[in-house]
Design a protein around this motif. Structure first.
Motif, short mmCIF file in Angstrom:
data_model
loop_
_atom_site.label_atom_id
_atom_site.label_comp_id
_atom_site.label_asym_id
_atom_site.label_seq_id
_atom_site.Cartn_x
_atom_site.Cartn_y
_atom_site.Cartn_z
N LEU B 102 0.82 -1.21 0.00
CA LEU B 102 0.00 0.00 0.00
C LEU B 102 0.86 1.26 0.00
O LEU B 102 0.45 2.31 -0.48
N ASN B 103 2.04 1.12 0.58
CA ASN B 103 3.02 2.22 0.59
C ASN B 103 2.43 3.53 1.10
O ASN B 103 2.58 4.57 0.46
N TYR B 111 -9.20 6.99 1.35
CA TYR B 111 -10.65 6.96 1.23
C TYR B 111 -11.06 5.53 1.51
O TYR B 111 -10.63 4.62 0.81
N GLY B 112 -11.83 5.33 2.55
CA GLY B 112 -12.14 3.95 2.94
C GLY B 112 -13.58 3.77 3.38
O GLY B 112 -14.39 4.69 3.32
N THR B 113 -13.87 2.56 3.82
CA THR B 113 -15.21 2.21 4.27
C THR B 113 -15.14 1.67 5.69
O THR B 113 -14.24 0.89 6.00
N VAL B 114 -16.08 2.08 6.52
CA VAL B 114 -16.10 1.59 7.89
C VAL B 114 -16.58 0.14 7.90
O VAL B 114 -17.59 -0.19 7.28
N LYS B 115 -15.81 -0.71 8.60
CA LYS B 115 -16.16 -2.13 8.67
C LYS B 115 -16.86 -2.41 9.98
O LYS B 115 -17.84 -3.14 10.03
N GLU B 125 -12.41 -1.23 6.31
CA GLU B 125 -12.27 -2.38 5.42
C GLU B 125 -10.89 -2.35 4.78
O GLU B 125 -10.28 -1.29 4.59
N THR B 126 -10.41 -3.51 4.44
CA THR B 126 -9.08 -3.57 3.80
C THR B 126 -9.23 -4.03 2.36
O THR B 126 -10.32 -4.28 1.87
N GLY B 127 -8.10 -4.16 1.72
CA GLY B 127 -8.08 -4.67 0.35
C GLY B 127 -8.54 -3.64 -0.66
O GLY B 127 -8.10 -2.49 -0.63
N GLU B 128 -9.47 -4.05 -1.50
CA GLU B 128 -9.93 -3.20 -2.60
C GLU B 128 -10.56 -1.90 -2.11
O GLU B 128 -10.51 -0.89 -2.79
N LYS B 129 -11.18 -2.01 -0.94
CA LYS B 129 -12.00 -0.89 -0.49
C LYS B 129 -11.21 0.27 0.08
O LYS B 129 -11.76 1.28 0.48
N ILE B 130 -9.91 0.11 0.17
CA ILE B 130 -9.11 1.22 0.69
C ILE B 130 -8.34 1.86 -0.46
O ILE B 130 -7.66 1.18 -1.23
N LYS B 131 -8.54 3.16 -0.60
CA LYS B 131 -7.90 3.84 -1.73
C LYS B 131 -7.07 5.00 -1.23
O LYS B 131 -7.49 5.75 -0.37
#
Lengths: 245, 225
Positions: B102-103, B111-115, B125-131
């Motif tokens: 992710l660096n 920009y993310g989503t609350v899990k 949230e991790t993976g695709e959902k974190i920008k």
């Protein structure tokens, strides 16, 4: 004022030094949302007493180790501006201000739902701009409004007023002179809807019967102030409609 | 069961709302089998519960909320992200290599989503959902006014996007990233946001925002004005 000249605080007809009846409050002015940078703020003017209150938070606790895992901490600072009294008050917190901060904090803690915001702090700042007796009560009145404006959940608003005894008469809402030269001064704060007393202090002496009557007096004054507080809050939000929230 | 308010009435803390303690919803509390308001707001009934919609409230993260955060700490197994004010969210990534991939550095914006949000803290949230947000203008406004910025079914935000030609990323926590073709366009979008923040309570705001944006951009390319 010459020292041995007898100061008459109340005359035979029961009129006080500033022309009020014994059970009359000073003119009360309340404004809400007066400070831009705070989350909630209020300004209360009770006669010549002028007080600002500002609320910040819930926000991060500093220093961090003071944070509580199950609820927020309430920080309260009651402070008198150095120009608020006749003789310049030195900057910084005096012993009296530290004590008043504590009792005001405890009064507010009994109505605020602190458990809604674990690990945070809610900071309440009360700044007295001009002091003419009853600053702690005016400060508490303002602080509860500022908390309400900040959207912090609370069980009830807090309204406060002082009662006292001057030259044998019970009086409501003492001014500075009455406080200094009277026989007793008793600040009372209540959460009127809960019918609970959240602050009660007494300087001087009151007989048991006098105390009972003084408390009734205070309740009457508090009801009046509470009404004004609610009016002020209602007025602030009168033009708002649901679509915009 | 009697109710002591009319729908959408402004209520104040301590005001009696209902005699039925089972109907206590958001923004209310129960004392002696009765429901009272806990904040200043509109009293309303949601799913048969008595609720108070507060005028101003702190941001309370809900799962699924899109948020913008600033990285404040990089750890071997994830990141700490500030969501403004008192909120700190955690991004937990079990795989060390993924963390490095992710660096992210301290001070960078995501920009993310609350899990998950609870007593243990807020997790994203991790993976695709974190920008990672690489460019733009980061501004903040009071979280309680974000719904007004978005408007009904996105009417306000779409209008601002269209009029200013800027791309806006909006986080429910109050952070907004503005990315526009030129500084003057970004400035127009920022002015619009500030106007909304100041006058969130008034009516006909969309129109006034539109006029403001047009007057700032003058006869420039975007919109008809």
């Amino acid at each position: 004022m010459v020292k041995d000249e007898k100061l008459k605080l109340i005359n035979e007809e029961g009129t006080r030094i500033d022309g009020r009846r014994p059970d009359e409050l000073r003119p009360l002015k309340i404004e809400i949302g007066v400070l831009d940078k705070s989350d909630g703020s209020a300004y209360v003017e009770l006669g010549k007493t002028k007080v600002f209150a500002a609320v910040f938070g819930p926000r991060e606790v500093h220093p961090k180790h003071l944070a509580l895992p199950d609820r927020a901490i309430l920080n309260c600072r009651y402070h008198m501006a150095s120009f608020s009294v006749d003789e310049r008050k030195p900057l910084g917190m005096t012993r009296r201000e530290i004590e008043l901060s504590k009792v005001i904090r405890e009064a507010l803690e009994s109505v605020v739902f602190l458990e809604e915001f674990p690990r945070t702090s809610i900071d309440v700042y009360i700044e007295v701009i001009q002091a003419d007796g009853g600053t702690r009560t005016a400060g508490l009145t303002a602080a509860s409004l500022a908390l309400a404006e900040a959207g912090i959940p609370m069980a009830d608003l807090v309204a406060a007023v002082a009662v006292g005894k001057i030259e044998g008469h019970l009086v409501l809402d003492l001014c500075d002179l009455e406080d200094k030269y009277g026989e007793a001064d008793m600040p009372v704060a209540m959460a009127p809807r809960l019918n609970s007393i959240v602050l009660l202090q007494l300087n001087g002496r009151l007989a048991k019967e006098d105390f009972r009557r003084a408390l009734e007096f205070a309740k009457k004054g508090i009801t009046e102030i509470y009404q004004k507080q609610r009016e002020a809050l209602r007025k602030k939000y009168s033009g708002v409609s649901l679509m915009e929230v | 069961m009697p109710l002591y308010f009319s729908e959408r009435e402004v209520v104040l803390p301590g005001q009696l709302l209902s005699d039925d303690d089972k109907r206590s919803g958001e923004g209310t509390y129960v004392l002696g089998n009765k429901v009272y308001a806990a904040t200043v707001g509109f009293a309303t009934i949601k799913n048969d519960k008595v609720c108070v919609i507060p005028f101003k409230s702190t941001y309370n993260p809900q799962p699924g909320d899109r948020v913008i955060g600033v990285v404040i700490d990089v750890k071997p197994n994830g990141f700490d992200v500030s969501l403004g004010r008192h909120l700190t969210a955690t991004i937990r990534i079990p795989d060390k290599k993924e963390v490095q991939a992710l660096n992210l550095k301290v001070g960078e914006v995501v920009y993310g989503t609350v899990k998950e949000s609870g007593l243990r803290g807020v997790f994203l949230e991790t993976g695709e959902k974190i920008k990672k947000v690489t460019s733009g203008l980061l501004v903040s406004m009071h979280p309680s006014k974000i719904p007004r910025l978005i408007g009904r079914r996105g009417s306000m935000i779409n209008m601002i996007k269209k009029e200013t030609g800027c791309d806006l990323l909006v986080g429910r926590n109050g952070f907004i990233v503005i990315k526009g073709p030129s500084p003057s366009n970004e400035f127009a979008a920022l002015s619009a946001i500030r106007l909304i923040e100041r006058e969130a309570h008034s009516q006909g705001l969309t129109e006034r925002v539109e006029n403001l944006v047009r007057s700032i951009l003058g006869g420039e390319s975007h919109g008809e004005g």
